[in-house]
Design a protein around this motif. Structure first.
Motif, PDB file in Angstrom:
ATOM      1  N   UNK A  42      13.265   1.080 -18.082  1.00  6.56           N
ATOM      2  CA  UNK A  42      12.133   1.894 -17.645  1.00  6.56           C
ATOM      3  C   UNK A  42      11.368   2.494 -18.819  1.00  6.56           C
ATOM      4  N   UNK A  43      12.086   2.807 -19.912  1.00  7.67           N
ATOM      5  CA  UNK A  43      11.418   3.336 -21.100  1.00  7.67           C
ATOM      6  C   UNK A  43      10.639   2.248 -21.828  1.00  7.67           C
ATOM      7  N   UNK A  44      11.229   1.067 -21.908  1.00  6.81           N
ATOM      8  CA  UNK A  44      10.575  -0.040 -22.611  1.00  6.81           C
ATOM      9  C   UNK A  44       9.414  -0.620 -21.801  1.00  6.81           C
ATOM     10  N   UNK A  45       9.560  -0.618 -20.469  1.00  9.01           N
ATOM     11  CA  UNK A  45       8.515  -1.170 -19.598  1.00  9.01           C
ATOM     12  C   UNK A  45       8.113  -0.098 -18.581  1.00  9.01           C
ATOM     13  N   UNK A  46       7.171   0.764 -18.912  1.00  7.42           N
ATOM     14  CA  UNK A  46       6.723   1.783 -17.956  1.00  7.42           C
ATOM     15  C   UNK A  46       6.004   1.155 -16.771  1.00  7.42           C
ATOM     16  N   UNK A  47       5.941   1.894 -15.687  1.00  7.08           N
ATOM     17  CA  UNK A  47       5.367   1.384 -14.449  1.00  7.08           C
ATOM     18  C   UNK A  47       3.916   0.951 -14.623  1.00  7.08           C
ATOM     19  N   UNK A  48       3.169   1.672 -15.475  1.00  7.25           N
ATOM     20  CA  UNK A  48       1.748   1.327 -15.634  1.00  7.25           C
ATOM     21  C   UNK A  48       1.554  -0.081 -16.200  1.00  7.25           C
ATOM     22  N   UNK A  49       2.525  -0.572 -16.984  1.00  9.16           N
ATOM     23  CA  UNK A  49       2.432  -1.942 -17.495  1.00  9.16           C
ATOM     24  C   UNK A  49       2.614  -2.952 -16.360  1.00  9.16           C
ATOM     25  N   UNK A  50       3.475  -2.611 -15.407  1.00 11.57           N
ATOM     26  CA  UNK A  50       3.698  -3.482 -14.257  1.00 11.57           C
ATOM     27  C   UNK A  50       2.445  -3.509 -13.385  1.00 11.57           C
ATOM     28  N   UNK A  51       1.820  -2.337 -13.190  1.00  8.35           N
ATOM     29  CA  UNK A  51       0.563  -2.307 -12.441  1.00  8.35           C
ATOM     30  C   UNK A  51      -0.486  -3.171 -13.118  1.00  8.35           C
ATOM     31  N   UNK A  52      -0.568  -3.066 -14.429  1.00 10.75           N
ATOM     32  CA  UNK A  52      -1.573  -3.826 -15.175  1.00 10.75           C
ATOM     33  C   UNK A  52      -1.358  -5.332 -15.016  1.00 10.75           C
ATOM     34  N   UNK A  53      -0.090  -5.741 -14.986  1.00 12.41           N
ATOM     35  CA  UNK A  53       0.226  -7.163 -14.836  1.00 12.41           C
ATOM     36  C   UNK A  53      -0.182  -7.682 -13.457  1.00 12.41           C
ATOM     37  N   UNK A  54      -0.169  -6.794 -12.466  1.00 16.17           N
ATOM     38  CA  UNK A  54      -0.402  -7.207 -11.077  1.00 16.17           C
ATOM     39  C   UNK A  54      -1.831  -6.973 -10.599  1.00 16.17           C
ATOM     40  N   UNK A  55      -2.795  -6.964 -11.513  1.00 15.21           N
ATOM     41  CA  UNK A  55      -4.186  -6.757 -11.119  1.00 15.21           C
ATOM     42  C   UNK A  55      -4.704  -7.807 -10.130  1.00 15.21           C
ATOM     43  N   UNK A  56      -4.237  -9.048 -10.186  1.00 14.78           N
ATOM     44  CA  UNK A  56      -4.663  -9.997  -9.141  1.00 14.78           C
ATOM     45  C   UNK A  56      -4.297  -9.536  -7.730  1.00 14.78           C
ATOM     46  N   UNK A  57      -3.141  -8.865  -7.608  1.00 19.22           N
ATOM     47  CA  UNK A  57      -2.748  -8.323  -6.312  1.00 19.22           C
ATOM     48  C   UNK A  57      -3.664  -7.180  -5.918  1.00 19.22           C
ATOM     49  N   UNK A  58      -4.110  -6.403  -6.918  1.00 15.52           N
ATOM     50  CA  UNK A  58      -5.073  -5.328  -6.654  1.00 15.52           C
ATOM     51  C   UNK A  58      -6.317  -5.907  -5.972  1.00 15.52           C
ATOM     52  N   UNK A  59      -6.797  -7.014  -6.525  1.00 11.39           N
ATOM     53  CA  UNK A  59      -8.012  -7.639  -5.966  1.00 11.39           C
ATOM     54  C   UNK A  59      -7.794  -8.034  -4.505  1.00 11.39           C
ATOM     55  N   UNK A  60      -6.635  -8.625  -4.251  1.00 15.18           N
ATOM     56  CA  UNK A  60      -6.331  -9.040  -2.885  1.00 15.18           C
ATOM     57  C   UNK A  60      -6.303  -7.838  -1.944  1.00 15.18           C
ATOM     58  N   UNK A  61      -5.728  -6.723  -2.399  1.00 17.35           N
ATOM     59  CA  UNK A  61      -5.643  -5.526  -1.570  1.00 17.35           C
ATOM     60  C   UNK A  61      -7.020  -4.951  -1.282  1.00 17.35           C
TER      61      UNK A  61
END
Length: 303
Positions: A42-61
């Motif tokens: 969790x320290x090495x990979x914060x949640x905001x990096x996961x959100x950034x990776x999933x921007x294609x899903x953002x578009x779908x939503x």
């Protein structure tokens, strides 16, 4: 003639499905991240990096949100008359004796600005400039998502709030959470492990919303006032512990929120439990809400 004319319930059902799936998309990303319950990861990979990776899903939503809003407007129009939704000229309707039958779904229906104007004409919702602007913003955000421009995709909280706002505008407070639980319980695989245990897992959805949009925002979309201190729910706590798991999520509140209240209501499981107001004897715990079996509902410790 025009055949297979839809009912307003058909459109309303699809509208809800679109909004629920738009929200579930973010929830599934969050759950995938929470599976890595490791402090170092969790320290090495914060949640905001996961959100950034999933921007294609953002578009779908965003697209699903827009589709849900438009489909809801169509349901209101169809409830008045399904023919109000048809965009084709009357001369193109299969109305004359020599005309062949045409299915309703094959005909063109209004969208965009014309759909909004028709909706505003027939709805009995208390519309104001704020709600009209909200609907228009949804349309513009959808265009940005499709064209890949704008900053709407930077964080999920704006989109999540818009989904909950749309659901609340159209169906009322609480309905989004009730429908999400019904949606998950309608899964053919639901209940094969344990119905009661699986039912209370909806607390994870509340945890997800608390992380992404915060309690104050969640409060806007529920009838119950989320004020005061949060406590463990005895019902959820015991159900979780019975399966060898530990529950630390707190979604129960004193009713009323007074120093001597002895009733606790959980917005997750919708149960009310009686409690005692005595000090917890666990070191460093300042709690004074104890369930009838001697569990401190602040720290979870046995008295």
């Amino acid at each position: 003639m025009i055949t297979n004319i839809p009912e307003y319930e058909d459109f309303e059902k699809v509208a809800k499905e679109c909004l629920i799936q738009a929200l579930e998309s973010f929830f599934n990303i969050y759950c995938g991240y929470k599976k890595y319950d490791n402090e170092n990861i969790n320290e090495e990979v914060p949640l905001n990096e996961v959100w950034d990776h999933n921007k294609p899903t953002f578009r779908t939503s965003i697209i699903l949100l827009h589709q849900g809003v438009e489909t809801y407007m169509k349901s209101v129009i169809v409830k008045n008359s399904p023919y109000l939704l048809l965009e084709q000229k009357r001369s193109d309707w299969p109305s004359l004796p020599e005309s062949k039958n045409v299915e309703y779904s094959s005909m063109y229906t209004y969208s965009g600005e014309n759909l909004l104007h028709t909706f505003c004409t027939v709805t009995n919702l208390k519309l104001n400039s704020e709600k009209i602007k909200f609907i228009e913003n949804i349309r513009q955000n959808r265009n940005r998502a499709i064209h890949g421009v704008g900053d709407i995709l930077n964080t999920p909280n704006i989109i999540i709030i818009d989904i909950l706002k749309a659901y609340t505008y159209f169906f009322g407070k609480d309905q989004w959470f009730n429908d999400i639980k019904k949606w998950n319980q309608s899964n053919p695989l639901f209940g094969y492990y344990d119905w009661d245990f699986e039912s209370i897992q909806s607390y994870k959805f509340l945890d997800f919303l608390e992380v992404t949009i915060g309690i104050k925002q969640i409060n806007k979309f529920l009838n119950f006032e989320l004020s005061g201190r949060k406590y463990l729910c005895p019902t959820c706590f015991y159900e979780t512990n019975s399966k060898g798991q530990q529950l630390m999520s707190k979604w129960a509140f004193l009713t009323p929120n007074k120093p001597f209240s002895t009733m606790l209501y959980c917005i997750n499981c919708n149960f009310e439990n009686e409690v005692e107001r005595i000090d917890c004897n666990i070191k460093n715990c300042m709690g004074n809400v104890i369930d009838m079996d001697g569990i401190c509902l602040t720290c979870g410790g046995k008295q």
